[in-house]
Each structure stands twice: as structure tokens, then as C-alpha cells.
Design an enzyme around this catalytic site. Structure first.
Site, short mmCIF file in Angstrom:
data_model
loop_
_atom_site.label_atom_id
_atom_site.label_comp_id
_atom_site.label_asym_id
_atom_site.label_seq_id
_atom_site.Cartn_x
_atom_site.Cartn_y
_atom_site.Cartn_z
N HIS B 63 0.83 -1.21 0.00
CA HIS B 63 0.00 0.00 0.00
C HIS B 63 0.86 1.26 0.00
O HIS B 63 1.18 1.80 1.05
CB HIS B 63 -0.92 -0.01 1.23
CG HIS B 63 -2.13 0.85 1.06
ND1 HIS B 63 -3.40 0.33 1.00
CD2 HIS B 63 -2.28 2.18 0.94
CE1 HIS B 63 -4.27 1.31 0.83
NE2 HIS B 63 -3.61 2.45 0.80
N HIS B 65 1.57 5.19 -2.10
CA HIS B 65 1.06 6.20 -3.04
C HIS B 65 2.27 6.89 -3.66
O HIS B 65 3.03 7.53 -2.93
CB HIS B 65 0.18 7.21 -2.31
CG HIS B 65 -1.03 6.58 -1.69
ND1 HIS B 65 -2.26 6.59 -2.29
CD2 HIS B 65 -1.18 5.87 -0.56
CE1 HIS B 65 -3.13 5.94 -1.54
NE2 HIS B 65 -2.49 5.49 -0.48
N ASP B 154 -9.11 2.79 -3.42
CA ASP B 154 -8.43 3.33 -2.24
C ASP B 154 -9.44 3.92 -1.27
O ASP B 154 -10.37 3.23 -0.90
CB ASP B 154 -7.35 4.34 -2.64
CG ASP B 154 -6.45 4.69 -1.47
OD1 ASP B 154 -5.91 3.76 -0.85
OD2 ASP B 154 -6.29 5.89 -1.15
N ASP B 307 1.32 2.23 4.25
CA ASP B 307 0.35 3.26 3.86
C ASP B 307 1.07 4.59 3.60
O ASP B 307 0.69 5.64 4.10
CB ASP B 307 -0.73 3.42 4.94
CG ASP B 307 -1.88 4.30 4.46
OD1 ASP B 307 -2.05 4.45 3.25
OD2 ASP B 307 -2.61 4.84 5.32
#
Lengths: 308, 423
Positions: B63, B65, B154, B307
């Protein structure tokens, strides 16, 4: 002790009991001053104070401004509607621009919880929190406790019920901290949808029934229903709220003791309390307003002492 | 390239050398020899050694970004890969939270082309729905063929349960896995932090644990109805763990992960309104934190993620209510989770949760530590304390509350085929 333990007044949470007592003793002197024919003292001559109001307020702003002027401070006012905030400027930039003009103390009302804490970390001035969202409103709690102290000669051991919209109220939170620090017992009372789910964790009694709350307390602080802050409906109608939580004269008179009624204002007459309650000799609502100026003078005076 | 990793404790349940201390020689991208310790150093080799050194299959973060395309001022694929390597990861699954979102074959191919042949393998996750709007299904099969390893919108949960039924059913044919983030947005409303005594003290609007568990319960019922495979991202509540535990017992094809920071922190850290702690799902209570650890221990929660959510200073340095949700986590991930877990869960299970399970969930081959196999390794030092500094973060963003804090455990080197980095 002749100085506060903090450079700012961000919330009651950060104050020591001694700080509160010092503010009260100082306010006693200023209360005497504002009842003189010449209500002004030169204490804060050469101190510049900016009142930044990012949210509408009439009485708190007036009370602060009067307190500042009676201390002979130079005062500038800044309201969000007339400001660069709408042009996208950040809070830090806005405040630093004002500080660049040599301002010593910032009094700020802001809609977001923690805004005063945030500002105190990022700018170099004393900050007085004049209300930050549903977090704290420390000067309101100080003037409320001061008014109770004036009425009863003490705060310790008293029972205070805070009635109404606890969920959206910064007054409630600051009042709870302040009264508990001074040794009072605090109860909150209101429809459960207007009580924070975990409110009991603050060490307060929780009561849903207004009559029971009134029977328990020495002082009832009737909060305003903050319709402007409720983005969704927490109770079906004002009519039904009044049925369950409105304080009227017959209810007040049916108690077997004379309790003291407070209200932080502005009153929605006929909602939280009826006119005959607001105007009764049990209400100390206008004393609160008068004491607001004296306690704010005390806070500013003591904080300015740290500025030098 | 010749690397000698000396006296290293091997953690790899798939290897005959599991739980042994050996010397590992890596030559030309392969593990060329696993031997007992010797003082002899083959000529021309770079030596990696140290007190209490461990090695495992390269770590994988489910996970992250990476913000490219669209938000390159926060992170781009290069800086994201550098951050991953710095954190000990040799592979990541990057979220489709880009602009445009990864919602068709061309975005999937863009990510794969821009990251091919690097130390860190970047696998894209595609959107479930076009523009992550929760309405029309994206071209799931075409993205799958192009290399999308999972599908997720998401932090835009599917409000419409019908869309979830169709997505799960449609993906069954080719084995695609959906990843969902559970939040009932009507219950969390404008919440800014976990609902509890802390939010009451701070006057901040709370997000109740209920907002997560209601959604997990709904999604599990949908999964039982439609079949298929469902993964819950960043589970944060005790109730959520209990629901997933029961669903696994019931035999549903469900997996879940937990974010490293949820294992270490409870919501009292917000007492100073530090926006670097403002994340979603919010940092919960201590009770939730302990249940997450228990869930990890018994396998209810399969994997740990970082994350990693880079945000520029303008998105963070503002009034708490107005700041964006998220923290960067790749570089501090292992330190955070190891600090949280080291006295509670075996190192073997920790490695399982960051190296083995993430790849299993995505159906990727797990690298093993055997002579002759391709080197995909993370060398780490679980007992070493270090203080996080801005310069230790390779990410373009610095929205980490851990800067200045001391963590226990850090990666020492990552190796993937012919490429490696000594950290």
C-alpha cells in the site's frame, strides 16, 4: 505567584489552579477599576493587541476590545470577511503580516479546534484563544467561574450543571476543566444526541432529565442551542427541545431551593430559558457580562507582563 | 557484482537454511553460495556485516502512493522507489490515486514502463471504477492483462453495494483481487480523528470505529453472496478484526492488512493537534491497537503495510481540520512496526507479514533464499536503534511525525537481482 505559568492562554486545560486564582485576584482589582468614574488605567500603554476574528462574534469581541481599551492598549481589529483569508492566504501568513506591524498580543476566534495551539507553535507572539471551534473558550470559562465565586464566595464544593448543546460547545469543555480545577462538581445535561459519546470520560456526571439536574445543582449554566454549528439535525424541532430542556419559571419555582442561573449569551429567549427566568433575581447573566471585561483585562494584563 | 553478507541470521520459512546463521555470497544477481562462516573473503566482494544481522526475502509493501502522474510535487516514481529501497522494500503495490487515476491499460503500462528494471519492483493497482467514482466498472480484465495486480478505489469506499457485487463477480473469472478500504462516510461524516475520550478532550469531530466495522460487515456479506476474493486495507478497529476473524473461520476468501503506525500509536498522540498524526483510518484507541496486534499474531491480519502517503507542506501545515489525511511511511515502516511488535510477536511472523504474505495475497512468486536462486533480499538489523531525520527520508515529502523520534530496527541493505543498495 505574580506571573502566569504560560506565555499564551490557549485553553484552561494548560492552566494550573494557581494561574486561575491569580487571574481572579487580578480581576478583582480591575472590577474595582471599571466601576470608577474614570474606567481606564494606563497599564498596557505601548502594548498593541490585534483581535482576529475568523468567525462572527459580537459580544466576545466587544468585551475584549473594551478590556483592551480600558488598559490603554492600542487595538486593531481584523474580521475574516474583510480579510485576505478569502483570497487564499494561510493563517500563518495572515498573522505574520500583522505581527510584522509590531503587534504584541493576538486575540483569536477561529472555527477550527486547535487553531490557537497551531498558531502559538508557528508565530512569535502571545496568543489568547477567544474560542476555537468546539475545543476551548478559556476566557468565557474564567468569567463564568469568577461570577460563581463572586456569588457564592467560593467555587470549591459547588455543584454546577451545564445544560444544552454540549457537543458543539467550546464553553462546556472550558467550563468543565475550569470548574474541576477549582474543586466544583460538574454535571452535563441535554439530549443524548447533543452529548459527546465519551463525555463521561471527562469526569462529569451525565443526566438526561432537566428536572433531576436542576434538583442536583447549585448553579445551572444554560447553553445556547448552536443551530449555526449543527450541520445535521440532532433533535426533531426547537419546539420539542423546549418541551424537554427549556427552563421556565414554573419549573424553577417548583424546586425546593433557589439555584443560580447562568447563560453565556446570546440568549434565545423562549428556547433555553424563558424571559421571566432570564430576568429573575436568580439569574446572574448580566454580572457575567460585566465580569467578562474584568477577567479579560486580568488575562491581558498578566500575559503582557510576560511580553516585556 | 559480488556481495558477501557475513554471519547473517536467515529468516525464510521456504528455505532449508531458515533460522540458521550463514555467510551468503551473491554474485551476478544470484545467491551463489550459502556457507558456514569463514574468515576468507572472495576477491572483489563488497562485505556487509554487523552485529545481529538478519536477512529475509525482500520486503513488499502492499500500500503505497507514488503520486505520479499528477502530483509529482509530492512524490514521483523515482523518489518513491528510492524511499521504498531506503525502507528495505524490493517490491511495492502502488495505489491508483494518481491524476489521471490508474483506471485503464494505458496508465498501468505507463507505471510499468517508467519503473522497469529497477531495484524496487513497482506493481500497479488499478481502479475498481472509472475515476474512482464508485459508479461504472473500469476495464478490469484489460488492466489485469497489462499487469495490474489488484483493484481498489483506495479511500473512496464503494457506497453502492451493487457495484461491489458486480466487481467481485466479474473478477472471479480471471482471479483478480479487490482491495477495499472500509468506511461508512455517513457515520464518519466530517470526522477528523478517532471518536473517543481524546476527541472529546480536543473538541475534534470523531470518526467512530463503527464507521469501519459497519462497512466490513456489509462487504463480508457481499463477499459471501458473490464469491471472489476480497482484501481489506488498513484495518484499524477491534471490531473489524473480530469480523474478519469470523469470516476466515467461515471459509471466505478474505485477507487483510494493517498499517504499521496503527500498531505503534494510540490517539492520545493528537493532544497537540500535530497534523502529521492525521491519518485515515484514524489512529485508534489502545484497545484497538492491542486487538490489531492480536489479529496479526493469529493471522487474521495477513500483512503489514506502510500506507505511504506523501503530502506537501501546504497540505499539512495548517489548521488541523483543514489538513489532509496521511503520512509518509516507507522509510520508517520497519522501525515503526518492529518497535511496536518486537516484544510481542516473533520476528519470524513479522517477516512473514512484510515479505511473504503480501506477495501471496497478490499471487506473486515469493523469492527464496537458496543457492542458485535470484537474489531478492533484505538485510536488516532488528535491534539497532536509530533516530529518524529528514535526510533519512528519500521521499519528496516529509509528512512524518517520526522525524526526531528513535525507533528500533532498520534495514541495512536491499538486493534485487543485479541491483542493490547498502543503506
Amino acid at each position: 505567584m505574580s506571573n502566569l505559568t504560560t506565555k499564551h492562554l490557549l485553553g484552561i486545560k494548560d492552566l494550573q489552579k494557581e494561574d486561575i486564582e491569580l487571574i481572579f485576584r487580578t480581576a478583582d482589582n480591575f472590577k474595582e477599576v471599571i466601576n470608577r468614574p474614570i474606567k481606564k488605567v494606563p497599564s498596557l500603554r505601548d502594548v498593541t493587541i490585534a483581535n482576529l476574528f475568523f468567525e462572527n462574534s459580537t459580544r466576545t469581541r466587544l468585551s475584549f476590545e473594551l478590556a483592551e481599551r480600558r488598559l490603554s492598549a492600542d487595538v486593531i481589529n481584523f474580521a475574516a470577511s474583510s480579510s485576505s483569508v478569502s483570497k487564499g492566504e494561510t493563517l500563518i501568513d495572515t498573522v505574520n503580516n500583522i505581527l510584522a506591524m509590531k503587534v504584541d498580543i493576538i486575540v483569536m476566534r477561529h472555527p477550527n479546534p486547535g487553531a490557537a495551539v497551531f498558531l502559538a507553535k508557528h508565530v512569535d507572539a502571545s496568543i489568547v484563544n477567544a474560542g476555537d471551534g468546539a475545543h476551548e473558550h478559556p476566557t468565557q470559562a474564567l468569567l463564568d467561574a469568577y461570577s460563581i465565586r463572586e456569588k457564592f464566595g467560593k467555587v470549591d464544593g459547588l455543584k454546577v450543571a451545564i445544560v444544552g448543546d454540549i457537543l458543539h460547545s467550546r464553553v462546556a469543555l472550558s467550563n468543565i476543566f475550569c470548574l474541576q480545577k477549582l474543586g466544583a462538581e460538574v454535571m452535563v445535561c441535554g439530549p443524548e444526541t447533543l452529548l459527546p459519546k465519551h463525555v463521561a470520560s471527562l469526569g462529569v456526571k451525565v443526566e438526561k432529565d432537566l428536572r433531576k439536574a436542576l434538583e442536583w445543582c447549585d448553579v445551572a449554566n444554560m447553553l445556547r442551542i448552536q443551530l449555526e454549528r449543527q450541520d445535521i439535525r440532532y433533535f426533531p424541532s426547537i419546539r420539542e427541545y423546549v418541551m424537554r430542556y427549556g427552563l421556565n419559571k414554573s419549573l424553577l419555582d417548583s424546586l425546593d431551593k433557589k439555584i443560580t442561573i447562568m447563560h453565556p449569551g446570546p440568549i434565545n429567549r423562549g428556547v433555553e430559558i424563558t424571559s421571566d427566568v432570564a430576568d429573575s433575581d436568580q439569574a446572574i447573566i448580566l454580572d457575567q457580562v460585566e465580569n467578562g471585561v474584568a477577567t479579560r483585562m486580568a488575562v491581558l494584563y498578566l500575559l503582557a507582563g510576560r511580553v516585556e | 557484482m559480488n556481495l558477501l553478507i557475513r554471519s547473517v541470521h536467515i529468516f525464510d520459512p521456504g528455505s532449508p537454511f531458515h533460522q540458521t546463521i550463514k555467510d551468503l555470497l551473491v554474485a551476478d544477481g544470484r545467491i551463489s553460495a550459502i556457507t558456514d562462516h569463514s574468515e576468507k573473503i572472495p576477491e572483489g566482494s563488497t562485505v556487509i556485516s554487523g552485529e545481529g544481522l538478519c536477512v529475509s526475502p525482500g520486503w513488499f509493501d502492499l500500500h503505497v502512493h507514488f503520486s505520479e502522474p499528477g502530483f509529482e510535487f509530492r512524490e514521483d516514481l523515482q523518489s518513491g522507489m528510492a524511499a521504498a529501497a531506503q525502507g528495505g522494500f524490493t517490491g511495492v503495490l502502488c495505489m491508483p490515486t494518481t491524476q489521471p487515476p490508474i483506471h485503464s491499460k494505458s496508465e498501468v503500462e505507463f507505471i510499468l514502463k517508467r519503473t522497469a528494471g529497477q531495484l524496487v519492483e513497482v506493481h500497479p493497482a488499478g481502479c475498481i471504477t472509472v475515476n474512482r467514482e464508485g459508479k461504472e466498472l473500469a476495464e478490469l480484465y484489460d488492466m489485469w492483462l497489462s499487469g495490474a495486480k489488484a483493484f481498489t478505489d483506495d479511500q473512496h469506499p464503494l457506497r453502492n453495494a451493487g457495484v461491489l457485487v458486480r466487481a467481485l463477480t466479474y473478477c472471479k473469472d480471471f482471479g483478480g483481487r479487490l482491495m477495499v478500504y472500509a468506511e461508512d462516510k455517513d457515520l464518519s461524516a466530517k470526522g477528523q480523528m478517532n471518536e473517543g475520550p481524546s476527541s472529546t478532550l480536543l473538541g475534534l469531530k470523531g470518526m467512530p470505529a463503527l464507521a469501519e466495522s459497519v462497512m466490513i460487515a456489509r462487504d463480508l456479506q457481499v463477499l459471501a453472496y458473490s464469491g471472489g476474493a476480497l482484501h481489506f486495507s488498513t484495518v484499524s478497529t477491534a471490531e473489524g478484526v473480530a469480523l474478519i476473524r469470523a469470516a476466515k473461520k467461515q471459509g471466505l476468501n478474505v485477507t487483510a492488512d494493517v498499517a504499521a503506525y496503527h500498531l505503534l500509536l494510540d490517539d492520545s498522540v493528537l493532544s497537540e493537534f500535530d497534523t502529521n498524526y492525521k491519518v485515515k483510518p484514524p489512529i485508534r484507541s489502545n484497545i484497538d491497537r492491542n486487538e490489531l496486534i492480536a489479529g496479526l499474531q493469529d493471522g487474521t491480519l495477513d500483512a503489514i503495510t506502510t500506507d505511504h502517503r506523501p503530502l506537501d507542506i501546504e497540505a499539512k501545515q495548517k489548521e488541523y481540520d483543514l489538513a489532509d489525511f496521511g503520512m509518509v511511511g516507507l522509510e520508517t515502516g520497519f522501525g515503526v512496526l518492529n518497535t511496536a511488535l518486537k516484544d510481542k510477536i516473533s520476528l519470524e511472523r513479522i517477516i512473514d507479514a512484510i515479505a511473504i504474505q503480501p506477495r501471496r495475497i497478490l499471487g506473486l512468486t515469493t523469492p527464496t533464499i537458496r543457492e542458485g536462486s535470484t537474489a531478492n533480499l533484505t538485510v536488516f538489523s532488528p535491534n539497532e536503534s536509530w533516530t529518524v531525520t529528514r535526510s533519512a527520508l528519500k521521499s519528496r515529502s516529509a509528512n512524518s511525525p517520526f522525524i526526531g523520534q528513535t525507533l528500533t530496527g532498520r534495514p541495512v541493505a536491499v538486493i534485487n537481482g543485479n541491483r542493490y543498495a547498502i543503506l
